[in-house]
Motif scaffolding. Structure first.
Motif, short mmCIF file in Angstrom:
data_model
loop_
_atom_site.label_atom_id
_atom_site.label_comp_id
_atom_site.label_asym_id
_atom_site.label_seq_id
_atom_site.Cartn_x
_atom_site.Cartn_y
_atom_site.Cartn_z
N ASP A 89 26.84 60.04 27.15
CA ASP A 89 27.47 61.36 27.02
C ASP A 89 27.56 61.79 25.56
OD1 ASP A 89 29.72 60.37 29.61
OD2 ASP A 89 28.02 61.75 29.80
N THR A 90 27.20 60.90 24.64
CA THR A 90 27.24 61.23 23.22
C THR A 90 26.30 62.39 22.91
OG1 THR A 90 27.85 58.99 22.55
CG2 THR A 90 26.77 60.37 20.90
N ALA A 91 26.85 63.43 22.29
CA ALA A 91 26.07 64.63 21.99
C ALA A 91 26.96 65.62 21.25
CB ALA A 91 25.55 65.27 23.27
N VAL A 92 26.33 66.67 20.76
CA VAL A 92 27.09 67.84 20.30
C VAL A 92 27.27 68.75 21.51
CG1 VAL A 92 27.17 69.82 18.76
CG2 VAL A 92 26.17 67.66 17.97
N TYR A 93 28.50 69.12 21.77
CA TYR A 93 28.82 69.96 22.92
C TYR A 93 29.06 71.39 22.43
CZ TYR A 93 29.16 65.97 26.03
OH TYR A 93 28.86 64.87 26.80
N TYR A 94 28.39 72.33 23.10
CA TYR A 94 28.45 73.73 22.73
C TYR A 94 29.07 74.54 23.86
CZ TYR A 94 25.03 72.51 19.11
OH TYR A 94 24.37 71.95 18.04
N CYS A 95 29.93 75.43 23.49
CA CYS A 95 30.50 76.39 24.43
C CYS A 95 29.61 77.63 24.46
CB CYS A 95 31.90 76.76 23.95
SG CYS A 95 32.73 77.99 24.96
N ASN A 96 29.47 78.20 25.63
CA ASN A 96 28.66 79.41 25.80
C ASN A 96 29.41 80.38 26.70
OD1 ASN A 96 26.50 80.72 27.94
ND2 ASN A 96 25.80 80.81 25.82
N ALA A 97 29.28 81.65 26.40
CA ALA A 97 29.95 82.65 27.23
C ALA A 97 29.13 83.92 27.31
CB ALA A 97 31.33 82.96 26.66
N ASP A 98 29.23 84.54 28.47
CA ASP A 98 28.67 85.88 28.69
C ASP A 98 29.81 86.85 28.43
OD1 ASP A 98 27.23 87.57 31.62
OD2 ASP A 98 27.88 88.31 29.69
N VAL A 99 29.77 87.50 27.28
CA VAL A 99 30.84 88.42 26.89
C VAL A 99 30.28 89.83 27.00
CG1 VAL A 99 32.52 89.07 25.14
CG2 VAL A 99 31.76 86.67 25.32
N SER A 100 30.68 90.51 28.06
CA SER A 100 30.18 91.87 28.30
C SER A 100 28.66 91.90 28.20
CB SER A 100 30.80 92.86 27.31
OG SER A 100 32.21 92.81 27.35
N LEU A 101 28.03 90.94 28.85
CA LEU A 101 26.57 90.79 28.94
C LEU A 101 25.93 90.36 27.63
CD1 LEU A 101 25.65 93.78 31.28
CD2 LEU A 101 26.26 91.43 31.86
N GLN A 102 26.75 89.98 26.65
CA GLN A 102 26.23 89.44 25.39
C GLN A 102 26.37 87.93 25.43
OE1 GLN A 102 28.40 90.69 21.93
NE2 GLN A 102 27.17 89.51 20.51
N ASP A 103 25.28 87.21 25.12
CA ASP A 103 25.28 85.75 25.15
C ASP A 103 25.83 85.22 23.82
OD1 ASP A 103 22.81 83.12 25.42
OD2 ASP A 103 24.77 83.31 26.39
N VAL A 104 26.95 84.50 23.89
CA VAL A 104 27.61 84.03 22.67
C VAL A 104 27.73 82.51 22.71
CG1 VAL A 104 29.70 84.20 21.26
CG2 VAL A 104 28.95 86.18 22.59
N TRP A 105 27.52 81.87 21.55
CA TRP A 105 27.59 80.42 21.43
C TRP A 105 28.64 80.01 20.40
CZ3 TRP A 105 24.84 76.98 24.37
CH2 TRP A 105 23.79 77.49 25.13
N GLY A 106 29.28 78.88 20.66
CA GLY A 106 30.16 78.29 19.67
C GLY A 106 29.37 77.47 18.68
N GLN A 107 30.08 76.91 17.70
CA GLN A 107 29.41 76.16 16.64
C GLN A 107 29.12 74.72 17.02
OE1 GLN A 107 32.62 76.66 16.84
NE2 GLN A 107 33.62 74.73 16.27
N GLY A 108 29.73 74.26 18.09
CA GLY A 108 29.50 72.90 18.57
C GLY A 108 30.57 71.93 18.10
N THR A 109 30.82 70.93 18.92
CA THR A 109 31.77 69.87 18.56
C THR A 109 31.16 68.53 18.97
OG1 THR A 109 34.07 69.11 18.78
CG2 THR A 109 33.06 70.06 20.76
N GLN A 110 31.27 67.56 18.08
CA GLN A 110 30.64 66.26 18.32
C GLN A 110 31.50 65.40 19.23
OE1 GLN A 110 27.59 64.91 17.03
NE2 GLN A 110 28.05 63.27 18.50
N VAL A 111 30.86 64.82 20.22
CA VAL A 111 31.48 63.82 21.09
C VAL A 111 30.67 62.53 20.96
CG1 VAL A 111 31.97 63.15 23.47
CG2 VAL A 111 32.43 65.49 22.71
N THR A 112 31.34 61.47 20.57
CA THR A 112 30.69 60.17 20.41
C THR A 112 31.41 59.15 21.26
OG1 THR A 112 30.06 60.72 18.13
CG2 THR A 112 29.95 58.40 18.78
N VAL A 113 30.64 58.48 22.12
CA VAL A 113 31.20 57.47 23.02
C VAL A 113 30.63 56.12 22.62
CG1 VAL A 113 31.57 56.79 25.40
CG2 VAL A 113 31.32 59.20 24.84
N SER A 114 31.49 55.23 22.22
CA SER A 114 31.03 53.90 21.79
C SER A 114 31.06 52.93 22.97
CB SER A 114 31.92 53.39 20.66
OG SER A 114 33.25 53.23 21.11
N SER A 115 30.13 51.99 22.93
CA SER A 115 30.04 51.03 24.03
C SER A 115 30.90 49.80 23.76
CB SER A 115 28.59 50.62 24.23
OG SER A 115 28.07 50.08 23.04
#
Length: 115
Positions: A89-115
């Motif tokens: 599951d380790t990755a940069v996670y991005y939020c996305n939204a359809d805002v009045s038909l405009q595609d908008v992205w967040g800057q991303g947040t890092q999630v790191t899962v150690s074994s």
């Protein structure tokens, strides 16, 4: 201009949990579908989970039963509760939204899962 601001990423051990939040700000006439994507190093960005305005959801097969997406329309915020996290599951996670038909992205947040 609409902005999406993510929070909640971090480092966690396998089997642990994290909760991501994404808040939309700016002039928002209508916030339609919202979702979370992730991108691991060397891989393409992929959909993790999505939720429409009425609350209907869909998930990637790899996270079904472990992740839960939800939203608070009054706060223009979407959440991703991640349980039983795995190293893959380790990755940069991005939020996305359809805002009045405009595609908008967040800057991303890092999630790191150690074994």
């Amino acid at each position: 201009q609409v902005q999406l601001v993510e929070s909640g990423g971090g480092l966690v051990q396998a089997g642990g949990s994290l909760r991501l939040s994404c808040a939309a700000s700016g002039i928002i006439f209508r916030l339609n579908a919202m979702g979370w994507y992730r991108q691991a190093p060397g891989k393409q960005r992929e959909l993790v989970a999505a939720i429409n305005r009425s609350g209907s959801t869909n998930y990637a097969d790899s996270v079904k039963g472990r992740f839960t997406i939800s939203r608070d329309n009054a706060k223009n915020t979407v959440y991703l509760q991640m349980n039983s996290l795995k190293p893959e599951d380790t990755a940069v996670y991005y939020c996305n939204a359809d805002v009045s038909l405009q595609d908008v992205w967040g800057q991303g947040t890092q999630v790191t899962v150690s074994s």
